[in-house]
Each structure stands twice: as C-alpha cells, then as structure tokens.
Design a protein around this motif. Structure first.
Motif, PDB file in Angstrom:
ATOM      1  N   HIS A 266       0.820  -1.227   0.000  1.00  0.00           N
ATOM      2  CA  HIS A 266       0.000   0.000   0.000  1.00  0.00           C
ATOM      3  C   HIS A 266       0.844   1.262   0.000  1.00  0.00           C
ATOM      4  N   GLY A 268       2.316   4.849  -1.390  1.00  0.00           N
ATOM      5  CA  GLY A 268       1.826   5.983  -2.167  1.00  0.00           C
ATOM      6  C   GLY A 268       2.754   7.150  -1.941  1.00  0.00           C
ATOM      7  N   LYS A 274      -1.508   6.548  -5.612  1.00  0.00           N
ATOM      8  CA  LYS A 274      -2.352   6.512  -4.426  1.00  0.00           C
ATOM      9  C   LYS A 274      -2.028   5.311  -3.547  1.00  0.00           C
ATOM     10  N   ASP A 275      -2.099   4.124  -4.115  1.00  0.00           N
ATOM     11  CA  ASP A 275      -2.034   2.935  -3.271  1.00  0.00           C
ATOM     12  C   ASP A 275      -1.614   1.754  -4.138  1.00  0.00           C
ATOM     13  N   SER A 277       0.436  -2.088  -4.245  1.00  0.00           N
ATOM     14  CA  SER A 277       1.105  -3.196  -3.563  1.00  0.00           C
ATOM     15  C   SER A 277       1.794  -4.054  -4.615  1.00  0.00           C
ATOM     16  N   THR A 309       8.173   8.229  -0.321  1.00  0.00           N
ATOM     17  CA  THR A 309       7.009   7.403  -0.041  1.00  0.00           C
ATOM     18  C   THR A 309       6.358   7.939   1.224  1.00  0.00           C
ATOM     19  N   LYS A 311       3.239   6.879   2.404  1.00  0.00           N
ATOM     20  CA  LYS A 311       2.498   5.896   3.191  1.00  0.00           C
ATOM     21  C   LYS A 311       2.826   4.492   2.710  1.00  0.00           C
ATOM     22  N   GLY A 312       2.446   3.511   3.511  1.00  0.00           N
ATOM     23  CA  GLY A 312       2.740   2.132   3.159  1.00  0.00           C
ATOM     24  C   GLY A 312       4.119   1.733   3.633  1.00  0.00           C
ATOM     25  N   GLU A 476      -3.076   3.895 -10.500  1.00  0.00           N
ATOM     26  CA  GLU A 476      -3.456   2.814  -9.603  1.00  0.00           C
ATOM     27  C   GLU A 476      -3.128   1.492 -10.269  1.00  0.00           C
TER      28      GLU A 476
END
Lengths: 500, 344
Positions: A266, A268, A274-275, A277, A309, A311-312, A476
């Motif tokens: 995940h 972003g 956005k997200d 994996s 980065t 997040k994630g 995405e």
C-alpha cells in the motif's frame, strides 16, 4: 507511374576517425512519397540525415535536389533549400509560445514590426489542421511532449519545405497521436512533399510508408517497395543475422517457493500514486504495463527512493526499510535505470569506464577507491559481456549511440551486483537488435537470481519477458496477470476499461 | 472552433507574466506602505515618485541592456566600469583636453560598443563563459579609468551644464492658468532618456526578430541554432547593445554628478543586475520583460526613499532590504520554474 525524383544522393561516403560511417550509399526520394530509412543504431541513418542537412560534411558523393547539385553548409541553409528536419528530441524553445516556436526566425512583419496577430492566427490554423485546438499563445513548456512534437512538425511544414525528415518522431507519442501524425504525413504526401521517415517501430513503417531503404554498418543493403519485403525478411536484413535470438527468449524460471525479494504494501507518494502493492520474488521478472502517465515511473521512483514514499511499507529481503534518497536504495542493493537516459542516467562527459564504476564506487564508499586498473578491468569486462560498440573504455559515454548508452547504464548496475533491478523503458528509442540484447541480458540476470522490474510501453516485449505483469491505469494498480498466459488484447482491454 | 486565444482573461493569466505581476504587485504594496506611514511627510506627492526616476535613471538605462543580456542566459559584469570610463572620457576630455563633449561622447560610444561587441565575440566564438569574459572587460575598463586619472575631475562645459540643468516642470491647470504643481516636480534629460530606452527596449524585445531571437537563445541555445536562427550574430549584438546602454548610463551619471571619477559606480553592475532580477528576469535566461525591469528599478529605489522618509534608520538598512527582496524574487523564480517543469 514513375514519379519524379526530388532528391538523389549518390555514393555518399563519410569518414569518421577510425570508422567509415557511410560507404558509398545511394538514396533517392520521390515527390509525394513517404520513404522509411531503416537500420540498427550505428548503421548510418543519422549520419545520412546529418549529411543531407549539412551538419556533417561528406568526403565523397553528390546530393542532387531537383536535379541541381547542392552542398548545404548547415541546417539553416538546408532549410532555405527546402529540407526541414524534425528530431526525436523536441528542438524548440520551451519559453516561447507555441505560435512563436512555429514562426521564430521568419515572423511575418508589418510596418517593420512583428505581426503577432498573424502569427497567432496562422499558428492556430496550422495546429487545427492537426486537430489540436489549443491556446497557441501559451509557452511551449506548458504543453505535453506530444503537442511539442506537433509544434515542431508544424514549424517544419510551414517553411515551404519540399523534403521533410522525421527522425523518430513517434517515440514519445501515444497511439492516437501517432494516427494523428500519420494523417498529417499522408496529407503532406498528397501535396507532393517527400518525407523521409525514421522509426524503430516496424508496424508504423508498414502503416504509412511507400518505400524503404535499409542500411547496415554504413552500407546500403537495398531499397524496396513496401510490399516487396515481409517483416521477418526486413528484420533479418537490418540485423544481418538470424532473428531466432529475439523470438526464442525464454522467461525466467521461478520456483514456487522462492523467497520474496521485495514487498511493497500500500505505498503511495505525495501526489501521483495513491495505493500500490507489489511483490517480487528472487529471480523473477515483473513487468509494469500501462500508458504514459499511468504511474509506472512514479512507482519505480518510490522504490528507488528518488521520490518520497508517504504511506505504506517497503520490505526488502524480509526487512522493512525506509527509502529517503537513492543512496538508501543503493545500500539495499536496489538499482534503477531511469527512463530518460540522457537526463537522469548517462553522464555524457565522463568516459564509459567512469560511468560504469559510479554505482560500484558509491556502494563501496569514497574511502575505498578502486585503482585505475581495477576500474579498467571492470569496464572492459562489461564492454565485452554486453557487446558495447566502442574502441576502448575511455571513450566519452555521450558519444555512443542510444542503444550503447543504455548498455552502459545496464553495465553500471550489473557491476554493482544488485538484488533488485528496476528498468524504466530500457528499450525505448533503440533498434530491434539492441532491444533483443537488452532483453536477453535482463533474463540472464534473472537466471542469476536478480529480481527485475521491467517497465515498458511495448506490450509484446513485456509479455515476452515477464513472469507476472502489473497493469497500471490512472495511477493505480488495476490488475495483475500471469505473463505466460495472457495476450496483448487482454492487457489492452484492462488498460482501456480498467477492469481486471 | 473555440477561440480561447482572444479571451482577455486567458491572455492575462498566461503563466509567462507571473514574475512581472509579482514585481508590480510588491512595488505597489511597498508604495502603499510608504503612503500609509509617511503620507503626512509628503511621500504621496508627485515629486517623490518622479525623484525615483531622477535618482536612478542611470541604473535603469543600463538595466535595459542588462535585461537583454540576462535573457540570452548571459551576464555582463563590465557595465559599471564602462559607465565610469564614459564619465572619465567626458570629464578628462572636456576639462583637461578642452575637447567638445560630443567628441568625447563619440569616443566613449566607440569604446563601449566596441568592447561589448568584442566581449560578445569572445563569448560566442571562443566559447568563454560570459562571467569570465565580462569580468576581464570590467578590469580592463576600470584600469583605463585609473590610467586616465586617479583624481576626481569636475566637468565644466556650457553644453553639459545646459543639458544637466534642463528640466520640464510638471504643470497643472487651475483657475484658468497652467501652474507648477507644488511641491515642485520636474523631469530632466536623464528621465526622458531612461523612459525612451525602456520603450526602445520593449520594442526591440517584442517587435523585432532580433528581440525574439534573444528569447529563443535564452530558452535553448542549441535548439535556436537548429531552428536556423542567427545565434552568434544575435549574441554579439546583444553585448554590443549592452555596451551602448552602459555608455548612455555613463553619460547620464556624468550629468547627474557633473564629474568623472575613476572609482565611481563600483559595484554598479551588481545593482543593475539586481534591478533586472527583481524585475522578473530569469538569471537562467529565456524570461524577462522591460516593463518588469522598469518596476525593478523603481522597487529597488523606493527602499532608500522610505529610509530617507523615516529619518531614523541607517541607510545600510536599504542594502539589507534590497538583499531580502532579491532573495524573495529568486525564491519565487525557483518556484515558478519548478512548478512549470512539473506540469510536463
């Protein structure tokens, strides 16, 4: 019906230090014809064009334009003679408006002043012929590469050109834009212009040209009508060897229980992605498919620490790591070949040797310098291994052809012995022979246990090489498919419709 | 067909004008601040405004040429020394040698334009960086100044006196008569020369092929030459024109101080560059407008004016404020450049 030859080049020979770039090449262009010029990198296509536009002086030979002998002294004189060129890289001024880029140097004047009104309205008219209704008074840098490309064609066309040279014009355009360009080319052909078209996309040659001329190692191989030669024969003539190598590439074999080399969960960044994996096993090759701007490059940059980065989490070899800058990634044995090799990859003023040893040295730290001899040995090893065409490792990297530059970047990261290698469009703008070489090298590295992420706009090569393919759309990840069982149609459908 | 070009709003929001808007905006903010603080002391009078021109005309004249040089992506450090040398020519020529001022001015023009052309030639054809080339030019011109005289020389000549003393009083119509406005405000030869140069500069940049080639070279020199533009000729002429501006600035300065001194206008080149940069000219080339430079000159000169009106501050605060402004503008430029690059 035999058409009139607008241009004839006879027995063109150009000698560069140590090498004959062109050896007695004949070339002719008819009125109202699209003539493709083909050959691998270093075959002499660019040299022939540069000879025609007066950038390079020929040692022997003759150029006849409309039956009269010419010897252009430079691009501007060639332009006056009616020979215009549009290069692969957009050679315009980003700070000037679209309209001005079309007319600068030959602006319409009125009462001794530049007539801006006419410039803008004529530019608008030209661009609308390309079905582009844009504000032509905005600076060029405001628009996409495709529009910039169209602008340079508009400029070339508006000079009352008899001959238009398009040097790899399509490499940064998407499918629709290519069709647009082809329509423009056909319209120009109908008006009697002779067009020399250079591209490495074979389909495009068949889609639009009338004849083709093939060069190899500075020699003329032949000129053929478009229907006289099939694709396989064409490639064989270009490369001069059997194409089995290209079509018999084998995917990397990954045992089902192989360890995960890279896991991104995940992740972003601040603005674009956005997200996402991703998982990547040891020795596996994962392809990223998607259109330009779908977030492929941005994702790769996050994995290399080139963009932050936010997040994630990223795991390399089972350990969670934070990538703040590329140096962190290099320490974790992640390597990245960026998309724009001239801007982000190759350092043109440094020698091949210095370019190759950059990443090794960076990992070792500057406290442990390598001796010149070690460096030379290392460089020579990779020059031989990758088949980089150069007299020695001290040649400046900037003087190599595109395919060879790409190999130097590849060598840089191979020398650093990475665990994870990210390649962003490594085959863009290089010819089919060099492409096959790069693909073969990638797969060989997988065989040695390196995990590879391969980003490309050309679906056939992604499908040919990848174990798994991650499909991106609108920043995405929309699907993940198996490389051995999917077809181009499947992927195109997912890219177009977004559904898995 | 949608004709978005003719929409005035679209024209005005064209991103290429952002820097000029910033300059004009900040000038008015500072001016309004001055009016608010010192309005009662006469900051809002026409005289204060006109004096901004009178006291800085020589910088402004030089900034016209400097703007063009900066747009090509170059720089010229010789302007202060060349202007100073012009003053020496006039002072030494008229006072010591007894020559007619026009002869001296003619000699200065030959010297200034010639040096400019030579530097342009060296920069383009010998591929020497502009910074180094014009630094050499600066030392050369400054050296010649000291060679002529190491003392300040007063200028006394009827023609110079007449030209320096000539002024047009600003008038207003009241009660059936034209009367001088109070407090007395006038414009002189220097102000007119400055405004004429700004207008000429605008015309050259916006309305001639030569001017557009300047922008093209600043945008991407290699592209400009591949587009068939006369890159070499344009660059040489730009430095030549800047030489002309330096000489005119020197004449203007000589009229302002009515003397020549070998050490005058030291560091003047940096002031001139500052004017252009806070006027929105990009040091990396390709962007800049004369109207921006005009406001850059006014913005730089309004700060000392404010300090004078305050009366309690040391004049060094002016330098600090100018430095702050310069930093602010360089940051804005950086921001504009990176944000427009991101759009690609």
């Amino acid at each position: 019906m035999p058409q009139k030859n607008i241009l004839e080049m006879k027995g063109i020979t150009i000698q560069f230090p140590g090498v004959k770039a062109l050896d007695g090449v004949d070339f002719s262009l008819r009125e109202g014809e699209i003539h493709s010029l083909l050959g691998e990198n270093g075959a002499g296509k660019s040299t022939l064009i540069k000879c025609l536009t007066g950038v390079n002086r020929m040692d022997e030979g003759q150029i006849l334009l409309d039956g009269r002998e010419i010897r252009p002294s430079g691009p501007s004189q060639a332009m006056e003679l009616g020979i215009s060129t549009v290069f692969q890289e957009v050679n315009l001024c980003p700070n000037l408006s679209v309209a001005e880029n079309i007319f600068v140097g030959r602006q319409p004047m009125k009462h001794g002043q530049i007539n801006w009104r006419e410039i803008n309205s004529r530019a608008e008219e030209l661009m609308s012929r390309f079905h582009l209704n844009i504000d032509v008074t905005r600076p060029l840098s405001y628009y996409s590469t495709a529009i910039q490309q169209m602008t340079s064609i508009a400029r070339a066309v508006d000079v009352k050109a008899k001959i238009l040279i398009l040097d790899e014009p399509t490499s940064s355009l998407d499918e629709n834009e290519v069709q647009l360009l082809f329509n423009v080319m056909r319209e120009l052909r109908a008006n009697g212009m002779g067009i020399i078209f250079i591209t490495h996309f074979l389909d495009q040659i068949y889609a639009v040209s009338d004849r083709m001329t093939i060069l190899r190692n500075g020699h003329l191989i032949g000129t053929y009508g478009i229907n006289e030669l099939g694709k396989v024969e064409l490639v064989t003539k270009m490369v001069g060897k059997d194409m089995d190598v290209i079509f018999n590439l084998k995917r990397a074999e990954v045992p089902g229980d192989a360890d995960y080399m890279l896991k991104a969960e995940h992740i972003g960044d601040a603005s674009h992605v956005k997200d996402i994996s991703i998982t990547l096993k040891k020795g596996e090759l994962v392809g990223f498919a998607g259109l330009l701007g779908s977030g492929r490059t941005e994702t790769a940059e996050m994995l290399f620490g080139a963009s932050r980065t936010v997040k994630g989490e990223i795991f390399v070899d089972g350990e969670s790591i934070t990538l703040r800058q590329p140096f962190d990634a290099i320490k974790a044995r992640i390597a990245f070949c960026p998309e724009d090799r001239k801007r982000d990859g190759i350092i043109g003023d440094l020698s091949i040797r210095e370019n190759i040893m950059l990443a090794v040295q960076s990992r070792k730290g500057f406290m442990h310098p390598m001796t010149k001899q070690e460096q030379t040995e290392l460089a020579d090893k990779y020059i031989k291994l990758l088949g980089i065409a150069t007299p020695d490792c001290e040649k400046k990297a900037g003087e190599l052809s595109g395919g060879n530059q790409q190999k130097v970047i590849l060598a840089r990261w191979m020398a650093a012995e990475p665990k994870i290698l990210i390649l962003d469009e490594p085959t863009r703008g290089i010819d089919i022979g060099a492409k096959a070489e790069i693909q073969r090298l990638m797969l060989e590295m997988c065989g040695e246990g390196v995990s590879v992420i391969f980003i490309s706009s050309e679906l056939d090569e992604i499908i040919r090489c990848s174990n798994r393919i991650i499909i991106m759309r609108d920043r995405e990840k929309v699907a993940e498919v198996d490389g051995s069982s999917c077809t181009q149609q499947d992927i195109l459908k997912i890219i177009a419709e977004g559904a898995a | 067909m949608t004709n978005n070009r003719q929409s005035i709003l679209s024209k005005l929001t064209n991103p290429k004008y952002i820097m000029v808007y910033a300059t004009i905006g900040i000038f008015f903010v500072i001016y309004a601040f001055g009016a608010f603080m010192y309005g009662d002391k006469g900051f809002m009078t026409v005289r204060t405004f006109v004096n901004l021109f009178i006291d800085n005309a020589y910088f402004g004249i030089s900034a016209v040429g400097m703007t063009m040089v900066l747009i090509t992506g170059g720089i010229d450090l010789s302007v202060g020394a060349v202007a100073s040398l012009t003053g020496m020519f006039i002072a030494y020529g008229t006072t010591v040698l007894g020559l007619h001022p026009m002869t001296c001015i003619f000699a200065a023009l030959v010297m200034g334009v010639g040096l400019g052309l030579l530097m342009g030639w060296v920069i383009h054809y010998l591929n020497v960086p502009p910074f180094i080339t014009t630094l050499t030019g600066m030392f050369f011109a400054r050296g010649v100044c000291s060679l002529i005289s190491r003392e300040s020389i007063d200028i006394h000549h009827p023609m110079i006196d007449a030209l320096a003393g000539w002024k047009i009083y600003l008038m207003k119509y009241s009660a059936g008569h034209w009367v001088r406005i109070r407090p007395i405000a006038f414009i002189n030869f220097n102000v007119i020369l400055f405004v004429v140069m700004i207008i000429a500069g605008t015309f050259i940049l916006q309305r001639t092929r030569f001017g557009r080639n300047i922008y093209a070279i600043g945008g991407n020199e290699q592209s400009a030459s591949l587009m068939g533009l006369p890159v070499g000729r344009t660059k040489v002429l730009v430095y030549g024109f800047n030489g002309l501006c330096s000489v005119l600035a020197g004449i203007s300065y000589a009229l302002y101080v009515k003397s020549g001194w070998n050490l005058s206008l030291q560091g003047g080149e940096l002031e001139v560059i500052t004017c252009a940069v806070i006027g929105g000219t990009l040091l990396t080339g390709g962007v800049g407008y004369m109207i921006g430079t005009l406001f850059g000159v006014l913005l730089k000169s309004v700060i000392p004016a404010l300090i004078t009106f305050n009366g309690n501050l040391l004049s060094w605060w002016g330098k600090i404020a100018t430095g702050g402004l310069l930093l602010l503008f360089i940051c804005i430029q950086r921001f504009v450049v990176t944000s427009s690059a991101r759009k690609k």
